[in-house]
Design an enzyme around this catalytic site. Sequence first.
Site, PDB file in Angstrom:
ATOM      1  CG  ASP A  96      21.149  21.050   5.582  1.00 14.24           C
ATOM      2  OD1 ASP A  96      20.762  21.087   6.763  1.00 14.24           O
ATOM      3  OD2 ASP A  96      21.463  20.001   4.983  1.00 14.24           O
ATOM      4  CG  ASN A 140      19.862  19.661  10.471  1.00 13.11           C
ATOM      5  OD1 ASN A 140      19.768  20.003   9.283  1.00 13.11           O
ATOM      6  ND2 ASN A 140      18.822  19.306  11.178  1.00 13.11           N
ATOM      7  CG  ASP A 162      17.828  18.055   7.452  1.00 10.44           C
ATOM      8  OD1 ASP A 162      18.344  19.018   6.809  1.00 10.44           O
ATOM      9  OD2 ASP A 162      16.877  18.202   8.232  1.00 10.44           O
ATOM     10  CG  ASP A 190      18.852  24.013   9.306  1.00  6.30           C
ATOM     11  OD1 ASP A 190      19.607  24.986   9.485  1.00  6.30           O
ATOM     12  OD2 ASP A 190      19.271  22.871   8.992  1.00  6.30           O
ATOM     13  CG  ASP A 201       4.587  33.962   4.624  1.00  4.33           C
ATOM     14  OD1 ASP A 201       3.418  34.185   4.261  1.00  4.33           O
ATOM     15  OD2 ASP A 201       5.564  33.963   3.854  1.00  4.33           O
ATOM     16  CG  ASP A 212      -0.218  33.067   1.838  1.00  5.09           C
ATOM     17  OD1 ASP A 212       0.719  33.105   1.042  1.00  5.09           O
ATOM     18  OD2 ASP A 212      -1.153  32.243   1.748  1.00  5.09           O
ATOM     19  CD  GLU A 259       0.719  36.498  -1.904  1.00  2.48           C
ATOM     20  OE1 GLU A 259       1.286  35.928  -2.852  1.00  2.48           O
ATOM     21  OE2 GLU A 259      -0.112  35.907  -1.197  1.00  2.48           O
ATOM     22  CG  HIS A 261       7.871  31.692  -2.229  1.00  4.34           C
ATOM     23  ND1 HIS A 261       7.529  32.984  -1.899  1.00  4.34           N
ATOM     24  CD2 HIS A 261       6.790  30.951  -1.945  1.00  4.34           C
ATOM     25  CE1 HIS A 261       6.301  33.005  -1.430  1.00  4.34           C
ATOM     26  NE2 HIS A 261       5.818  31.780  -1.450  1.00  4.34           N
ATOM     27  CG  ASP A 262       4.454  31.955  -4.753  1.00  3.43           C
ATOM     28  OD1 ASP A 262       4.744  30.825  -4.347  1.00  3.43           O
ATOM     29  OD2 ASP A 262       3.789  32.770  -4.091  1.00  3.43           O
TER      30      ASP A 262
HETATM   31  C1  NOJ Z   1       0.881  32.502  -1.773  1.00  2.00           C
HETATM   32  C2  NOJ Z   1       2.183  31.872  -1.398  1.00  2.00           C
HETATM   33  O1  NOJ Z   1       3.221  32.753  -1.711  1.00  2.00           O
HETATM   34  C3  NOJ Z   1       2.263  30.561  -2.159  1.00  2.00           C
HETATM   35  O2  NOJ Z   1       3.547  29.981  -2.085  1.00  2.00           O
HETATM   36  C4  NOJ Z   1       1.209  29.643  -1.625  1.00  2.00           C
HETATM   37  O3  NOJ Z   1       1.172  28.460  -2.391  1.00  2.00           O
HETATM   38  C5  NOJ Z   1      -0.178  30.300  -1.682  1.00  2.00           C
HETATM   39  N1  NOJ Z   1      -0.163  31.674  -1.269  1.00  2.00           N
HETATM   40  C6  NOJ Z   1      -1.124  29.559  -0.776  1.00  2.00           C
HETATM   41  O4  NOJ Z   1      -0.765  29.768   0.565  1.00  2.00           O
END
Ligand code: NOJ
Length: 537
Positions: free
Chosen positions: A23, A25, A27, A31, A100, A197, A239, A313-314
């Site tokens: 971050d 700034n 908040d 960013d 992405d 994605d 993906e 991140h998933d």
């Molecule tokens: C895969 C992404 O990595 C995930 O974070 C997202 O929730 C789903 N696709 C839907 O876009």
Amino acid sequence: MEKNIKWWKNALVYQIYPLSFKDSNSDGVGDLKGIISKLDYLKSYGVDVVWLSPVYESPMDDNGYDISDYTKVNPLFGTMEDLQELIDGLHSRGMKLIMDLVVNHTSDEHIWFKEALNNPNSKYHDYYIWNKEAKPEIGSVFSGSAWEYVEHLDKYYFHLFSRRQPDLNWHNKEMREEIYQMINSWLDKGVDGFRMDVIELIGKDVLNGKIGDGPYLETYLFEMWERCFKGRDIMNIGEMGGISQERAGELTSIENSGLHMTFQFSHLSVDQEAWKSKWHIKPVDFKELKNVFIKNHEIFKEKGWNSLFLSNHDQPRQISRFGDENYRVKSGQMLFLMIYGQKGTPYVYQGEEIGMTGIKFDDLKSYKDVETLNWYKEATQLGWPHERIMKSIYSKGRDNSRTPFQWNNKPFAGFSDVKPWLEVNPNYQTINAELELNDDDSVYHFSKRLFEIRKAFDVFTDGEFKCLDQEASSTFIYKRFNQTHEALIITNLTNKEQEIHLEEIKGFSIVLSNYDIKLSKRMILPPYAAILSIKGV
Ligand code: NOJ
């Protein structure tokens, strides 16, 4: 002989989840300027390509995977000028940027969807998928039905993810052309490719119940390649969470499909009960994990290309999932060697290089992820007790890997100077980048060295693979070999000593190891040992 290895095959890709990286700034949200301030950090780790999770305009129902305008930058993250500065800053340091590409669905706040709702006669209505009944019955990935009723239209729209992420109707040619135009405008700005994605979903035929890897997938991928990617020196990753290893191999082998490599998840179901959702957890089955990797190498032996990763991140943090928080450094190092000695393009998710671990919030209110919150409701309706639900969230919830990056031991881990959007993991006092960089024996230095070695020897990129201990569930030992080199990877997957027997060690020298150890035919591997040897160096 000069080899012709495509740059994206031996590039180190580093994934940035912008909300949680840095971050600038105050908040509480990461960013673009924050990322720009860390470009030298990335370069010095050896990063070649940054994959940036979505920074487009979005109401953030799914943290940016719900896009309301593909052509604008979300003010939360900065401006278009900031994004251009990021692209230029990466390029001037010899790195690339991939964005992405989220085109299976938009946000419900996208102008197309608003028009589609307001005026069923507008051309935008057909940009989405509708039906008079909630049929065929299909579940959303984020719990509940994938059909959402719209009263004033007296019909349902289709959404595979949250109800605020309506799926686009890829059979509509005009919609496809608009998407292609958008892709081209990003490529013209200097973007070096895309992580696409859930791209296997764009070929679906919903009304006939065909969703993943649908009948039109190859047609649309080919069309996209013709309209956007043909003739450009870029990198495209599909993906494709729901497809088989075989199909992943096929889809990246098709001439001109536009998919350079697949990002597939077959190795990530080894800690869930068969045929159930990811929340039905079981201990990791390492033998199964090895078998998935072995099969990958058979499939991608001659054709196609795979990605190497254990987290993003998933997914949960890899040390907490496949390693051992009690042996954080040793198991973190072992996991790096175990996965990145293999064949494919390596992806490191932010924070893995400093050995970050998962989070266990006491209070459900601390969780922010839409999937996790929906799951809590669904599991409650299914009669799961609170403790059981929390256990599943501790193990699989997506916020595990989304807590802010731990830069140092200052308040909020140096990520921000105000309370961040998602709480910092309280272990930042002992796990942070500053400490890792100052410690020669850290996960950071081990993995950095590994990537240097990986780049110095083509055998890691194009070499064949042979597993030497297929039946073992406590160790993973394999070889990589090409015409010039042979590499031997030895890993102990457990917190116990393991005795191993090697047939052929003549000529091998250890080039990287997380213990002071000698190579011999009979070895006792200490907990989470990771030893990389190369022949003839
Ligand atoms: C895969 C992404 O990595 C995930 O974070 C997202 O929730 C789903 N696709 C839907 O876009």
